[in-house]
Design a protein around this motif. Structure first.
Motif, mmCIF file in Angstrom:
data_model
loop_
_atom_site.group_PDB
_atom_site.id
_atom_site.type_symbol
_atom_site.label_atom_id
_atom_site.label_comp_id
_atom_site.label_asym_id
_atom_site.label_seq_id
_atom_site.Cartn_x
_atom_site.Cartn_y
_atom_site.Cartn_z
ATOM 1 N N VAL A 7 0.848 -1.184 0.000
ATOM 2 C CA VAL A 7 0.000 0.000 0.000
ATOM 3 C C VAL A 7 0.890 1.242 0.000
ATOM 4 C CG1 VAL A 7 -1.769 1.263 1.290
ATOM 5 C CG2 VAL A 7 -1.766 -1.244 1.294
ATOM 6 N N VAL A 8 0.545 2.224 -0.845
ATOM 7 C CA VAL A 8 1.244 3.506 -0.852
ATOM 8 C C VAL A 8 0.226 4.583 -0.519
ATOM 9 C CG1 VAL A 8 2.578 5.171 -2.208
ATOM 10 C CG2 VAL A 8 2.879 2.724 -2.602
ATOM 11 N N VAL A 9 0.547 5.389 0.500
ATOM 12 C CA VAL A 9 -0.286 6.530 0.885
ATOM 13 C C VAL A 9 0.515 7.784 0.558
ATOM 14 C CG1 VAL A 9 -1.531 7.675 2.747
ATOM 15 C CG2 VAL A 9 -1.354 5.172 2.728
ATOM 16 N N TYR A 10 -0.013 8.587 -0.357
ATOM 17 C CA TYR A 10 0.703 9.762 -0.851
ATOM 18 C C TYR A 10 0.517 10.961 0.075
ATOM 19 C CZ TYR A 10 1.447 7.046 -5.034
ATOM 20 O OH TYR A 10 1.842 6.059 -5.899
ATOM 21 N N ARG A 11 1.365 11.962 -0.111
ATOM 22 C CA ARG A 11 1.340 13.172 0.714
ATOM 23 C C ARG A 11 -0.038 13.827 0.654
ATOM 24 N NH1 ARG A 11 5.622 16.297 0.191
ATOM 25 N NH2 ARG A 11 4.580 17.984 1.214
ATOM 26 N N PRO A 12 -0.429 14.540 1.698
ATOM 27 C CA PRO A 12 -1.737 15.202 1.716
ATOM 28 C C PRO A 12 -1.857 16.231 0.603
ATOM 29 C CG PRO A 12 -0.771 15.166 3.916
ATOM 30 C CD PRO A 12 0.294 14.716 2.965
ATOM 31 N N ASP A 13 -3.050 16.293 -0.002
ATOM 32 C CA ASP A 13 -3.309 17.319 -1.012
ATOM 33 C C ASP A 13 -3.760 18.607 -0.307
ATOM 34 O OD1 ASP A 13 -6.050 16.997 -0.376
ATOM 35 O OD2 ASP A 13 -6.416 15.702 -2.092
ATOM 36 N N GLU A 15 -6.526 19.828 0.387
ATOM 37 C CA GLU A 15 -7.640 19.686 1.320
ATOM 38 C C GLU A 15 -7.338 18.691 2.441
ATOM 39 O OE1 GLU A 15 -8.353 19.223 -2.169
ATOM 40 O OE2 GLU A 15 -8.657 21.379 -2.291
ATOM 41 N N GLY A 16 -6.153 18.109 2.441
ATOM 42 C CA GLY A 16 -5.777 17.161 3.483
ATOM 43 C C GLY A 16 -6.073 15.711 3.141
ATOM 44 N N GLY A 17 -6.602 15.446 1.947
ATOM 45 C CA GLY A 17 -6.844 14.071 1.532
ATOM 46 C C GLY A 17 -5.557 13.433 1.038
ATOM 47 N N ARG A 18 -5.458 12.146 1.177
ATOM 48 C CA ARG A 18 -4.277 11.410 0.732
ATOM 49 C C ARG A 18 -4.702 10.312 -0.233
ATOM 50 N NH1 ARG A 18 0.008 11.127 5.632
ATOM 51 N NH2 ARG A 18 1.298 10.680 3.833
ATOM 52 N N ARG A 19 -4.090 10.320 -1.421
ATOM 53 C CA ARG A 19 -4.360 9.291 -2.427
ATOM 54 C C ARG A 19 -3.783 7.973 -1.929
ATOM 55 N NH1 ARG A 19 -1.203 9.021 -7.537
ATOM 56 N NH2 ARG A 19 -0.242 10.778 -6.512
ATOM 57 N N VAL A 20 -4.515 6.890 -2.161
ATOM 58 C CA VAL A 20 -4.110 5.567 -1.677
ATOM 59 C C VAL A 20 -4.092 4.593 -2.850
ATOM 60 C CG1 VAL A 20 -4.672 3.681 -0.095
ATOM 61 C CG2 VAL A 20 -5.199 6.043 0.560
ATOM 62 N N ARG A 21 -2.983 3.861 -2.976
ATOM 63 C CA ARG A 21 -2.847 2.807 -3.989
ATOM 64 C C ARG A 21 -2.515 1.505 -3.277
ATOM 65 N NH1 ARG A 21 -1.499 3.743 -9.510
ATOM 66 N NH2 ARG A 21 -1.620 5.947 -10.001
ATOM 67 N N CYS A 22 -2.972 0.422 -3.867
ATOM 68 C CA CYS A 22 -2.637 -0.906 -3.358
ATOM 69 C C CYS A 22 -2.232 -1.756 -4.556
ATOM 70 C CB CYS A 22 -3.828 -1.512 -2.628
ATOM 71 S SG CYS A 22 -3.480 -3.132 -1.963
ATOM 72 N N ASP A 23 -1.004 -2.224 -4.548
ATOM 73 C CA ASP A 23 -0.464 -3.016 -5.659
ATOM 74 C C ASP A 23 -0.674 -2.317 -6.996
ATOM 75 O OD1 ASP A 23 0.521 -4.971 -3.996
ATOM 76 O OD2 ASP A 23 -1.295 -6.170 -4.085
ATOM 77 N N GLY A 32 -8.697 10.494 6.322
ATOM 78 C CA GLY A 32 -8.223 10.169 7.659
ATOM 79 C C GLY A 32 -7.986 8.676 7.778
ATOM 80 N N PRO A 33 -7.509 8.233 8.940
ATOM 81 C CA PRO A 33 -7.207 6.817 9.141
ATOM 82 C C PRO A 33 -8.407 5.895 8.925
ATOM 83 C CG PRO A 33 -6.240 8.137 10.885
ATOM 84 C CD PRO A 33 -7.103 9.057 10.082
ATOM 85 N N ALA A 34 -9.604 6.336 9.287
ATOM 86 C CA ALA A 34 -10.790 5.486 9.109
ATOM 87 C C ALA A 34 -11.028 5.178 7.634
ATOM 88 C CB ALA A 34 -12.016 6.146 9.735
ATOM 89 N N ASP A 35 -10.845 6.188 6.764
ATOM 90 C CA ASP A 35 -10.995 5.961 5.321
ATOM 91 C C ASP A 35 -9.945 4.973 4.827
ATOM 92 O OD1 ASP A 35 -13.077 7.802 5.165
ATOM 93 O OD2 ASP A 35 -11.785 9.428 4.457
ATOM 94 N N VAL A 50 -4.515 -4.627 11.193
ATOM 95 C CA VAL A 50 -3.617 -3.749 10.435
ATOM 96 C C VAL A 50 -2.985 -2.720 11.366
ATOM 97 C CG1 VAL A 50 -3.534 -1.940 8.673
ATOM 98 C CG2 VAL A 50 -4.855 -4.018 8.256
ATOM 99 N N ARG A 51 -1.678 -2.614 11.287
ATOM 100 C CA ARG A 51 -0.958 -1.536 11.985
ATOM 101 C C ARG A 51 -0.592 -0.502 10.930
ATOM 102 N NH1 ARG A 51 3.897 -3.915 13.616
ATOM 103 N NH2 ARG A 51 4.590 -1.783 13.796
ATOM 104 N N LEU A 52 -1.084 0.715 11.096
ATOM 105 C CA LEU A 52 -0.820 1.759 10.102
ATOM 106 C C LEU A 52 0.651 2.155 10.055
ATOM 107 C CD1 LEU A 52 -3.965 4.042 10.467
ATOM 108 C CD2 LEU A 52 -3.538 2.178 8.847
ATOM 109 N N ASP A 53 1.408 1.799 11.069
ATOM 110 C CA ASP A 53 2.844 2.120 11.076
ATOM 111 C C ASP A 53 3.705 0.929 10.635
ATOM 112 O OD1 ASP A 53 2.454 0.519 13.304
ATOM 113 O OD2 ASP A 53 3.597 1.792 14.666
ATOM 114 N N ASP A 54 3.089 -0.080 10.014
ATOM 115 C CA ASP A 54 3.818 -1.252 9.543
ATOM 116 C C ASP A 54 4.492 -0.944 8.200
ATOM 117 O OD1 ASP A 54 4.727 -3.671 8.557
ATOM 118 O OD2 ASP A 54 2.839 -4.735 8.835
ATOM 119 N N PRO A 55 5.821 -0.764 8.185
ATOM 120 C CA PRO A 55 6.514 -0.401 6.950
ATOM 121 C C PRO A 55 6.547 -1.525 5.911
ATOM 122 C CG PRO A 55 8.114 -0.822 8.675
ATOM 123 C CD PRO A 55 6.745 -0.892 9.318
ATOM 124 N N LEU A 56 6.257 -2.754 6.315
ATOM 125 C CA LEU A 56 6.203 -3.856 5.351
ATOM 126 C C LEU A 56 4.891 -3.849 4.579
ATOM 127 C CD1 LEU A 56 7.765 -6.721 7.480
ATOM 128 C CD2 LEU A 56 8.877 -5.258 5.777
#
Length: 75
Positions: A7-13, A15-23, A32-35, A50-56
């Motif tokens: 999973v890649v979470v990109y820098r905030p835009d 408005e504070g939203g972050r684009r999310v990609r998976c594979d 936010g974290p709930a999304d 899921v641990r949001l701080d899991d670098p793997l």
């Protein structure tokens, strides 16, 4: 949790939203974290495990799991 899932979470835009990609697939824009956890659930992960701080699992760009505002000062 699938170790092959990436999973890649990109820098905030602006408005504070972050684009999310998976594979390589765009999952959406998390406000936010709930999304983010919901996107991961839809990808087949159990959000309770899921641990949001899991670098793997998650690569954070422009700040880690606590950064949800646009002016982080990071690239």
């Amino acid at each position: 949790m699938s170790p092959a899932l990436r999973v890649v979470v990109y820098r905030p835009d602006a408005e504070g939203g972050r684009r999310v990609r998976c594979d390589g697939e765009i999952l959406g824009r998390a406000l936010g974290p709930a999304d983010l956890l919901e996107f991961l659930r839809r990808s087949g992960l159990d959000p309770d495990n899921v641990r949001l701080d899991d670098p793997l699992l998650i690569e954070w760009r422009g700040g880690g799991p606590t950064v949800w505002s646009p002016d982080t000062g990071e690239e």
